[in-house]
Design a protein around this motif. Structure first.
Motif, PDB file in Angstrom:
ATOM      1  N   UNK A   6      55.780  69.772  64.568  1.00  0.00           N
ATOM      2  CA  UNK A   6      54.383  69.658  64.782  1.00  0.00           C
ATOM      3  C   UNK A   6      53.629  70.214  63.537  1.00  0.00           C
ATOM      4  N   UNK A   7      54.241  71.178  63.143  1.00  0.00           N
ATOM      5  CA  UNK A   7      53.770  71.999  61.880  1.00  0.00           C
ATOM      6  C   UNK A   7      53.788  70.986  60.817  1.00  0.00           C
ATOM      7  N   UNK A   8      55.116  70.546  60.613  1.00  0.00           N
ATOM      8  CA  UNK A   8      55.379  69.714  59.440  1.00  0.00           C
ATOM      9  C   UNK A   8      54.636  68.537  59.525  1.00  0.00           C
ATOM     10  N   UNK A   9      54.584  67.635  60.698  1.00  0.00           N
ATOM     11  CA  UNK A   9      53.698  66.520  60.946  1.00  0.00           C
ATOM     12  C   UNK A   9      52.119  66.917  60.395  1.00  0.00           C
ATOM     13  N   UNK A  10      51.609  68.002  60.843  1.00  0.00           N
ATOM     14  CA  UNK A  10      50.224  68.358  60.581  1.00  0.00           C
ATOM     15  C   UNK A  10      50.098  68.332  59.000  1.00  0.00           C
ATOM     16  N   UNK A  17      47.341  58.919  55.704  1.00  0.00           N
ATOM     17  CA  UNK A  17      47.920  58.083  56.643  1.00  0.00           C
ATOM     18  C   UNK A  17      49.266  57.744  56.547  1.00  0.00           C
ATOM     19  N   UNK A  18      50.035  57.647  57.484  1.00  0.00           N
ATOM     20  CA  UNK A  18      51.443  57.649  57.409  1.00  0.00           C
ATOM     21  C   UNK A  18      52.221  56.804  58.458  1.00  0.00           C
ATOM     22  N   UNK A  19      52.995  55.727  57.950  1.00  0.00           N
ATOM     23  CA  UNK A  19      53.692  54.768  59.137  1.00  0.00           C
ATOM     24  C   UNK A  19      54.865  56.005  59.539  1.00  0.00           C
ATOM     25  N   UNK A  20      55.467  55.808  60.594  1.00  0.00           N
ATOM     26  CA  UNK A  20      56.482  56.367  61.381  1.00  0.00           C
ATOM     27  C   UNK A  20      57.662  56.952  60.358  1.00  0.00           C
ATOM     28  N   UNK A  21      58.427  55.806  59.835  1.00  0.00           N
ATOM     29  CA  UNK A  21      59.213  55.796  59.000  1.00  0.00           C
ATOM     30  C   UNK A  21      59.023  56.674  57.572  1.00  0.00           C
ATOM     31  N   UNK A  22      57.742  56.512  57.041  1.00  0.00           N
ATOM     32  CA  UNK A  22      57.334  57.307  55.986  1.00  0.00           C
ATOM     33  C   UNK A  22      57.105  58.896  56.305  1.00  0.00           C
ATOM     34  N   UNK A  23      56.688  59.112  57.895  1.00  0.00           N
ATOM     35  CA  UNK A  23      56.721  60.597  57.983  1.00  0.00           C
ATOM     36  C   UNK A  23      58.137  61.128  58.354  1.00  0.00           C
ATOM     37  N   UNK A  24      58.965  60.309  58.655  1.00  0.00           N
ATOM     38  CA  UNK A  24      60.604  60.691  58.990  1.00  0.00           C
ATOM     39  C   UNK A  24      61.143  61.151  57.340  1.00  0.00           C
ATOM     40  N   UNK A  25      60.877  60.378  56.603  1.00  0.00           N
ATOM     41  CA  UNK A  25      61.162  60.452  55.162  1.00  0.00           C
ATOM     42  C   UNK A  25      60.577  61.694  54.807  1.00  0.00           C
ATOM     43  N   UNK A  27      59.488  64.417  55.990  1.00  0.00           N
ATOM     44  CA  UNK A  27      59.559  65.705  56.587  1.00  0.00           C
ATOM     45  C   UNK A  27      61.123  65.840  56.480  1.00  0.00           C
ATOM     46  N   UNK A  28      62.078  64.984  56.700  1.00  0.00           N
ATOM     47  CA  UNK A  28      63.462  65.192  56.522  1.00  0.00           C
ATOM     48  C   UNK A  28      63.817  66.238  57.519  1.00  0.00           C
ATOM     49  N   UNK A  29      65.328  65.704  58.140  1.00  0.00           N
ATOM     50  CA  UNK A  29      65.770  66.820  58.875  1.00  0.00           C
ATOM     51  C   UNK A  29      65.423  66.581  60.432  1.00  0.00           C
TER      52      UNK A  29
END
Length: 125
Positions: A6-10, A17-25, A27-29
């Motif tokens: 949650x902290x990383x997402x914030x 603004x990000x799409x899901x895949x962008x967020x995942x890349x 954040x990593x891991x």
């Protein structure tokens, strides 16, 4: 919000603004399942806005709400503080580790002292 992810997402959404895949890349891991769950929790807490566009393939964007922006500024402030104080925290941790690794000087370590050589040789203490 207090979860690791949650902290990383914030922090990532603070920038834009990000799409899901962008967020995942970014954040990593984080697993896909954990990121989806974290985004749901942040949305339920009113920190993240999820916008699903009616297109094929599905296009979903995540951004911070005003409450989420306020929270992210606090998180960024804390991470800045941690980064600036990391040398002090590392030094404290190293001092603690050195003290824990040092030989103990307690009553058990001193118990064998003060006896004569003859007593030790006889096997009695």
């Amino acid at each position: 919000m207090t979860s690791r992810w949650g902290l990383f997402v914030l922090m990532v959404l603070t920038k834009r603004t990000h799409r899901f895949a962008e967020l995942r890349r970014a954040i990593g891991g984080v697993s896909e399942r954990m990121l989806a769950q974290t985004l749901q929790w942040l949305e339920l807490d009113g920190l993240v806005l999820r916008v699903a566009h009616d297109v094929v393939p599905p296009h979903v964007e995540y951004s911070l709400t005003p409450l989420g922006r306020d929270a992210s500024h606090q998180v960024v402030g804390l991470t800045d503080w941690i980064e600036s104080h990391m040398p002090q925290m590392t030094a404290a941790r190293n001092r603690h580790a050195a003290a824990a690794a040092a030989p103990k000087r307690g009553p058990a370590a001193v118990a064998g002292r003060g006896h004569s050589t003859a007593t030790r040789a006889a096997g009695t203490r």
